[in-house]
Design a protein around this motif. Structure first.
Motif, PDB file in Angstrom:
ATOM      1  N   PHE A 116       0.823  -1.210   0.000  1.00 54.43           N
ATOM      2  CA  PHE A 116       0.000   0.000   0.000  1.00 54.43           C
ATOM      3  C   PHE A 116       0.860   1.264   0.000  1.00 54.43           C
ATOM      4  O   PHE A 116       0.538   2.247  -0.671  1.00 54.43           O
ATOM      5  CB  PHE A 116      -0.945  -0.007   1.199  1.00 54.43           C
ATOM      6  N   ILE A 117       1.951   1.244   0.758  1.00 55.92           N
ATOM      7  CA  ILE A 117       2.858   2.397   0.774  1.00 55.92           C
ATOM      8  C   ILE A 117       3.453   2.625  -0.616  1.00 55.92           C
ATOM      9  O   ILE A 117       3.491   3.757  -1.116  1.00 55.92           O
ATOM     10  CB  ILE A 117       3.977   2.183   1.815  1.00 55.92           C
ATOM     11  N   ALA A 118       3.894   1.536  -1.265  1.00 63.83           N
ATOM     12  CA  ALA A 118       4.513   1.648  -2.589  1.00 63.83           C
ATOM     13  C   ALA A 118       3.500   2.044  -3.656  1.00 63.83           C
ATOM     14  O   ALA A 118       3.770   2.907  -4.501  1.00 63.83           O
ATOM     15  CB  ALA A 118       5.184   0.328  -2.962  1.00 63.83           C
ATOM     16  N   SER A 119       2.325   1.420  -3.627  1.00 65.26           N
ATOM     17  CA  SER A 119       1.323   1.712  -4.659  1.00 65.26           C
ATOM     18  C   SER A 119       0.811   3.145  -4.546  1.00 65.26           C
ATOM     19  O   SER A 119       0.599   3.812  -5.569  1.00 65.26           O
ATOM     20  CB  SER A 119       0.157   0.722  -4.569  1.00 65.26           C
ATOM     21  N   SER A 120       0.621   3.639  -3.327  1.00 69.53           N
ATOM     22  CA  SER A 120       0.157   5.017  -3.156  1.00 69.53           C
ATOM     23  C   SER A 120       1.230   6.017  -3.589  1.00 69.53           C
ATOM     24  O   SER A 120       0.920   7.066  -4.156  1.00 69.53           O
ATOM     25  CB  SER A 120      -0.258   5.267  -1.707  1.00 69.53           C
ATOM     26  N   PHE A 121       2.507   5.671  -3.362  1.00 67.43           N
ATOM     27  CA  PHE A 121       3.598   6.548  -3.814  1.00 67.43           C
ATOM     28  C   PHE A 121       3.634   6.593  -5.345  1.00 67.43           C
ATOM     29  O   PHE A 121       3.802   7.672  -5.929  1.00 67.43           O
ATOM     30  CB  PHE A 121       4.935   6.053  -3.273  1.00 67.43           C
ATOM     31  N   ILE A 122       3.474   5.452  -5.983  1.00 63.80           N
ATOM     32  CA  ILE A 122       3.437   5.408  -7.450  1.00 63.80           C
ATOM     33  C   ILE A 122       2.254   6.214  -7.965  1.00 63.80           C
ATOM     34  O   ILE A 122       2.379   6.986  -8.931  1.00 63.80           O
ATOM     35  CB  ILE A 122       3.365   3.951  -7.942  1.00 63.80           C
ATOM     36  N   PHE A 123       1.106   6.058  -7.339  1.00 66.17           N
ATOM     37  CA  PHE A 123      -0.103   6.787  -7.729  1.00 66.17           C
ATOM     38  C   PHE A 123       0.133   8.290  -7.650  1.00 66.17           C
ATOM     39  O   PHE A 123      -0.177   9.036  -8.590  1.00 66.17           O
ATOM     40  CB  PHE A 123      -1.250   6.367  -6.809  1.00 66.17           C
ATOM     41  N   MET A 124       0.710   8.757  -6.540  1.00 65.25           N
ATOM     42  CA  MET A 124       0.993  10.176  -6.373  1.00 65.25           C
ATOM     43  C   MET A 124       2.039  10.649  -7.382  1.00 65.25           C
ATOM     44  O   MET A 124       1.925  11.754  -7.935  1.00 65.25           O
ATOM     45  CB  MET A 124       1.472  10.448  -4.949  1.00 65.25           C
ATOM     46  N   SER A 125       3.042   9.844  -7.633  1.00 68.01           N
ATOM     47  CA  SER A 125       4.109  10.224  -8.561  1.00 68.01           C
ATOM     48  C   SER A 125       3.585  10.365  -9.980  1.00 68.01           C
ATOM     49  O   SER A 125       3.996  11.271 -10.721  1.00 68.01           O
ATOM     50  CB  SER A 125       5.240   9.197  -8.513  1.00 68.01           C
ATOM     51  N   VAL A 126       2.684   9.466 -10.383  1.00 72.25           N
ATOM     52  CA  VAL A 126       2.090   9.542 -11.719  1.00 72.25           C
ATOM     53  C   VAL A 126       1.300  10.838 -11.874  1.00 72.25           C
ATOM     54  O   VAL A 126       1.386  11.521 -12.904  1.00 72.25           O
ATOM     55  CB  VAL A 126       1.195   8.315 -11.982  1.00 72.25           C
ATOM     56  N   ILE A 127       0.527  11.198 -10.846  1.00 70.35           N
ATOM     57  CA  ILE A 127      -0.226  12.449 -10.899  1.00 70.35           C
ATOM     58  C   ILE A 127       0.729  13.637 -11.003  1.00 70.35           C
ATOM     59  O   ILE A 127       0.496  14.579 -11.780  1.00 70.35           O
ATOM     60  CB  ILE A 127      -1.131  12.596  -9.667  1.00 70.35           C
ATOM     61  N   PHE A 128       1.818  13.598 -10.243  1.00 67.81           N
ATOM     62  CA  PHE A 128       2.797  14.684 -10.303  1.00 67.81           C
ATOM     63  C   PHE A 128       3.381  14.811 -11.706  1.00 67.81           C
ATOM     64  O   PHE A 128       3.427  15.909 -12.285  1.00 67.81           O
ATOM     65  CB  PHE A 128       3.918  14.436  -9.296  1.00 67.81           C
TER      66      PHE A 128
END
Length: 290
Positions: free
Chosen positions: A113-125
């Protein structure tokens, strides 16, 4: 199952989940969200930038996305949809569960969950800064588009585009700091939501996890739109930098440090509860969700 607690098994569980998550067909919804974010928050900023013939700071579209009182409902809801069938369990998962400790499995899910949420945020950025990559500048200062559009165009001062980044933001905090805090707080928000989902799974109440999360997002967003004092009991208000400040006074309504402590404390409490309760989780009662 081995007798020793194994960090490598934790990371193995995380990596298996992360691979399945990335190649899942649900990712088309994330692509649709990016298109929506472009049209809803980024294009309006670019249009008024062209109208003023003045560049945006490259980081301002990202800040606008995570301080929009409309998108504050959309982005976490999309992430919840993407993780709604996690922790992912099917009949084949029993082969893994027989070889790991329950706490290893739990911590592997948390890392996922920590990794997937970081990827999700990074893609939006990344997709927030790409559309305006040519006509932009990089400096820790707000653009004239953000700070002066309403002054130069008083008839449009209350338009949607002019209020994507409000004076509660640009009067109180520098853009690099606003972007970093927006990323951090929204990342913690996603981790908190996924940790709550994990808790319901540990309690063998999987089916009510997603409805509870949607309720938390919806109620928090509604209270934030109306600036109700009750919004601070919900995580959404803590993610929006603009809600932490008044327009001009330097004294914050809610200190950013308190919001970080709110997320860290909630995540830690839920994690400790899950570690205590995981021994009672019935992994044999599994819905095949492949």
């Amino acid at each position: 199952m081995g007798n020793r607690f194994s960090v490598s098994r934790i990371f193995r569980i995380m990596s298996i989940n992360l691979y399945k998550w990335i190649v899942n067909s649900r990712m088309v919804v994330a692509a649709a969200m990016i298109v929506f974010v472009w049209s809803f928050a980024i294009d309006p900023l670019i249009n008024i930038s062209k109208e003023m013939n003045s560049p945006l700071n490259f980081i301002e579209p990202f800040i606008a996305v995570f301080n929009s009182r409309t998108l504050c409902l959309v982005t976490p809801a999309v992430y919840v949809f993407l993780i709604s069938d996690y922790p992912h369990l099917d009949r084949n998962s029993l082969f893994i569960l027989h070889r790991v400790h329950k706490r290893e499995w739990l911590l592997g899910q948390l890392l996922f969950f920590i990794a997937s949420s970081f990827i999700f945020m990074s893609v939006i950025f990344i997709f927030s800064v790409i559309p305006n990559a040519i006509n932009t500048f990089a400096a820790n200062g707000w653009s004239l588009v953000v700070t002066r559009y309403g002054v130069y165009n008083p008839d449009k001062a209350q338009s949607f585009a002019a209020n994507l980044i409000t004076n509660e933001l640009y009067n109180q905090i520098a853009p690099y700091q606003a972007a970093a805090l927006s990323f951090l707080l929204n990342w913690l928000y996603m981790i908190l939501l996924s940790t709550i989902l994990l808790m319901f799974h540990v309690l063998n109440l999987r089916k009510i996890g997603v409805p509870v999360l949607i309720s938390i997002i919806a109620i928090g967003s509604a209270l934030g739109v109306f600036r109700s004092k009750g919004m601070w009991y919900f995580p959404m208000a803590h993610t929006m930098i603009s809600l932490h400040f008044t327009q001009y006074l330097k004294e914050p309504i809610m200190k950013i440090e308190y919001s970080i402590m709110y997320f860290a404390g909630m995540i830690l409490l839920i994690l400790i509860f899950c570690l205590i309760m995981i021994g009672r989780t019935d992994f044999l009662n599994i819905d095949d969700n492949e």
